[in-house]
Design a protein around this motif. Structure first.
Motif, short mmCIF file in Angstrom:
data_model
loop_
_atom_site.label_atom_id
_atom_site.label_comp_id
_atom_site.label_asym_id
_atom_site.label_seq_id
_atom_site.Cartn_x
_atom_site.Cartn_y
_atom_site.Cartn_z
N LEU A 11 11.49 6.78 0.73
CA LEU A 11 10.03 6.76 0.61
C LEU A 11 9.50 7.96 1.38
O LEU A 11 9.48 7.96 2.61
CB LEU A 11 9.47 5.46 1.21
CG LEU A 11 7.94 5.30 1.17
CD1 LEU A 11 7.42 5.24 -0.26
CD2 LEU A 11 7.51 4.05 1.95
N PRO A 12 9.09 9.04 0.68
CA PRO A 12 8.71 10.28 1.37
C PRO A 12 7.70 10.09 2.49
O PRO A 12 7.88 10.59 3.59
CB PRO A 12 8.15 11.14 0.24
CG PRO A 12 8.86 10.66 -0.97
CD PRO A 12 9.02 9.19 -0.78
N LYS A 13 6.60 9.37 2.22
CA LYS A 13 5.58 9.14 3.25
C LYS A 13 5.68 7.68 3.69
O LYS A 13 5.07 6.80 3.07
CB LYS A 13 4.19 9.45 2.71
CG LYS A 13 3.99 10.92 2.37
CD LYS A 13 2.58 11.17 1.84
CE LYS A 13 2.39 12.64 1.48
NZ LYS A 13 1.02 12.89 0.94
N PHE A 14 6.42 7.46 4.75
CA PHE A 14 6.61 6.09 5.23
C PHE A 14 5.54 5.80 6.28
O PHE A 14 5.80 5.68 7.47
CB PHE A 14 8.01 5.91 5.81
CG PHE A 14 8.51 4.49 5.78
CD1 PHE A 14 7.64 3.42 5.62
CD2 PHE A 14 9.86 4.21 5.95
CE1 PHE A 14 8.09 2.12 5.60
CE2 PHE A 14 10.34 2.92 5.93
CZ PHE A 14 9.44 1.86 5.76
N LEU A 15 4.30 5.71 5.79
CA LEU A 15 3.14 5.50 6.64
C LEU A 15 2.69 4.05 6.54
O LEU A 15 3.07 3.32 5.62
CB LEU A 15 2.00 6.43 6.20
CG LEU A 15 2.32 7.91 6.10
CD1 LEU A 15 1.13 8.67 5.55
CD2 LEU A 15 2.74 8.48 7.46
N SER A 22 5.07 -2.69 1.88
CA SER A 22 5.99 -3.32 0.93
C SER A 22 7.44 -2.96 1.25
O SER A 22 8.32 -3.84 1.25
CB SER A 22 5.64 -2.89 -0.50
OG SER A 22 4.37 -3.37 -0.86
N VAL A 23 7.70 -1.69 1.52
CA VAL A 23 9.06 -1.25 1.82
C VAL A 23 9.52 -1.83 3.16
O VAL A 23 10.66 -2.29 3.30
CB VAL A 23 9.15 0.29 1.82
CG1 VAL A 23 10.51 0.75 2.34
CG2 VAL A 23 8.91 0.83 0.41
N PHE A 24 8.63 -1.82 4.16
CA PHE A 24 8.98 -2.37 5.46
C PHE A 24 9.33 -3.86 5.36
O PHE A 24 10.33 -4.32 5.94
CB PHE A 24 7.83 -2.17 6.45
CG PHE A 24 8.05 -2.84 7.77
CD1 PHE A 24 9.00 -2.36 8.67
CD2 PHE A 24 7.31 -3.97 8.12
CE1 PHE A 24 9.20 -2.98 9.90
CE2 PHE A 24 7.52 -4.59 9.34
CZ PHE A 24 8.46 -4.11 10.23
N LYS A 44 7.38 11.69 10.44
CA LYS A 44 7.46 10.49 11.28
C LYS A 44 7.28 9.23 10.44
O LYS A 44 6.35 9.11 9.66
CB LYS A 44 6.37 10.55 12.36
CG LYS A 44 6.37 9.37 13.33
CD LYS A 44 7.59 9.37 14.22
CE LYS A 44 7.56 8.24 15.23
NZ LYS A 44 8.80 8.16 16.02
N CYS A 45 8.19 8.29 10.62
CA CYS A 45 8.05 6.96 10.03
C CYS A 45 7.20 6.12 10.96
O CYS A 45 7.58 5.89 12.12
CB CYS A 45 9.42 6.31 9.82
SG CYS A 45 9.33 4.56 9.38
N LEU A 57 17.79 5.39 10.22
CA LEU A 57 16.59 6.10 9.76
C LEU A 57 16.79 7.61 9.83
O LEU A 57 17.19 8.14 10.87
CB LEU A 57 15.39 5.69 10.61
CG LEU A 57 14.06 6.40 10.36
CD1 LEU A 57 13.54 6.10 8.95
CD2 LEU A 57 13.03 5.96 11.42
N PHE A 58 16.48 8.30 8.73
CA PHE A 58 16.49 9.76 8.68
C PHE A 58 15.05 10.24 8.50
O PHE A 58 14.47 10.07 7.42
CB PHE A 58 17.35 10.26 7.51
CG PHE A 58 18.81 9.99 7.66
CD1 PHE A 58 19.66 10.90 8.26
CD2 PHE A 58 19.35 8.80 7.17
CE1 PHE A 58 21.02 10.65 8.38
CE2 PHE A 58 20.71 8.54 7.29
CZ PHE A 58 21.54 9.45 7.90
N GLU A 59 14.47 10.81 9.54
CA GLU A 59 13.12 11.37 9.46
C GLU A 59 13.27 12.88 9.23
O GLU A 59 13.47 13.65 10.17
CB GLU A 59 12.35 11.07 10.75
CG GLU A 59 12.11 9.58 10.95
CD GLU A 59 11.48 9.26 12.30
OE1 GLU A 59 10.47 8.54 12.32
OE2 GLU A 59 12.01 9.73 13.34
N LEU A 60 13.19 13.28 7.99
CA LEU A 60 13.49 14.66 7.60
C LEU A 60 12.27 15.56 7.82
O LEU A 60 11.14 15.18 7.51
CB LEU A 60 13.91 14.70 6.13
CG LEU A 60 15.07 13.75 5.75
CD1 LEU A 60 15.37 13.86 4.27
CD2 LEU A 60 16.30 14.05 6.58
#
Length: 367
Positions: A11-15, A22-24, A44-45, A57-60
């Motif tokens: 999920l590119p923007k994990f805000l 929903s993803v969380f 940043k997630c 977690l990979f915060e690219l």
């Protein structure tokens, strides 16, 4: 004991947002004894402190997907190498990421690729500049001709599934987002003699949210209204909205808020004026807090959540005149709207976290 399922979620923007929630909730709800979880995002997630230790977690440090192409492939290759005996699934979110996910499917034959469509395909027919038009035309072409090659496409509403079925029937299914965690206590009756009407909107300040439709509709009405909008937006967007001619009514822009409880509890009416939607968690929250709802009858999940108007009022998308009429109907028929709201609250079981995580789990186990 069966091998675990390795789930790679991108999920590119994990805000903190509808998609983020929903993803969380999916990550938190999956049985940790059955799954090994990897999460990829850009920057940043905002849920990182809430994720359990068994989630890698990979915060690219990228802003654009094209720049992250090789880095993502590199990460997936290492994951595949470390889990040779387990089933591997790559779960992508949003249409442009789902198209990218095809490169994972082509390069890593063992990995099953599932795309989640979180917004109406109709979004790709709405544009605000030449650049936006060209970008969305290209995306629409890719969606129409490449979605059929994904192992599965999850639509978050029947409306979105119907859009996808026009070009890819065999691999499309509906799973509602795991939106509802708890049913809230019955709402206390307010003092009906209160002079001001509190209207609440929750969502980004982007053009497609149709906020100007709400502002114009309210300006037609001869009532004292406080419109509170909660959601992210740039300084320019806030300045533009605040400069809108809003008569004697009051506009309150609060920005992002983590806890919305007091705002829902204080609201007399909830508005959704989007030009298109995926699946509005905010609509579900409003019904759960027993706040009457008026929503745009736009492509996406609004009509489905409100059961074609049985649980709230629908208005014609991007039509401030129709919206103003519907708001006035609410102000004159609050008891009728209250009955619809309570019916809507009773229908929310279909959106519970447990029910829809179970649907995801069945898919992951059987694909």
């Amino acid at each position: 004991m069966k091998n675990k399922i390795v789930l790679i979620i991108f999920l590119p923007k994990f805000l903190i947002s509808g998609a983020g929630n929903s993803v969380f909730r999916l990550i938190q709800g999956l049985n940790k004894k059955k799954y090994i979880l990897y999460v990829l995002c850009f920057g940043k997630c905002e849920y990182s402190k809430k994720l359990t230790k068994n989630v890698k977690l990979f915060e690219l440090k990228y802003k654009r997907l094209i720049n992250a192409f090789f880095r993502i492939h590199e990460i997936v290759k290492k994951i595949e190498k470390n889990h040779k005996k387990e089933k591997l699934i790559f779960l992508s979110n949003h249409h442009y990421v789902n198209i990218f996910a095809l490169t994972i499917k082509l390069h890593f034959k063992k990995i099953k690729v599932i795309g989640v469509e979180r917004t109406a395909i109709h979004e790709l027919n709405i544009f605000y500049s030449i650049k936006d038009f060209l970008k969305k035309r290209m995306l629409l072409f890719c969606v129409k001709y490449f979605y059929k090659y994904l192992d599965k496409i999850i639509s978050n509403s029947k409306n979105v599934k119907n859009e996808i079925n026009k070009f890819s029937k065999k691999n499309s299914m509906v799973i509602y987002p795991p939106s509802l965690e708890n049913f809230y206590p019955k709402k206390k009756n307010k003092n009906n003699l209160r002079k001001k009407i509190n209207i609440l909107m929750v969502g980004r300040l982007d053009n497609e949210k149709g906020i100007k439709t709400a502002l114009e509709a309210i300006s037609y009405l001869n009532y004292k209204i406080i419109l509170t909008i909660i959601g992210r937006g740039s300084f320019f967007q806030k300045k533009e909205l605040l400069s809108y001619n809003f008569n004697s009514n009051r506009l309150v822009l609060l920005g992002h808020k983590n806890n919305l409880k007091k705002y829902y509890q204080n609201a007399d009416l909830f508005l959704n004026t989007s030009y298109f939607e995926g699946f509005s968690n905010a609509l579900i929250e409003a019904l759960n807090y027993e706040v009457p709802v008026i929503a745009a009858d736009c492509p996406g999940g609004n009509s489905e959540i409100l059961k074609q108007g049985k649980f709230g009022q629908l208005f014609e998308t991007n039509n401030p005149n129709d919206l103003s009429i519907k708001i006035e109907n609410f102000l004159k028929n609050k008891n009728l709207f209250k009955k619809k709201t309570l019916l809507g609250k009773r229908s929310l079981k279909r959106f519970t976290v447990s029910k829809n995580i179970h649907e995801y789990s069945k898919l992951f186990e059987n694909i």
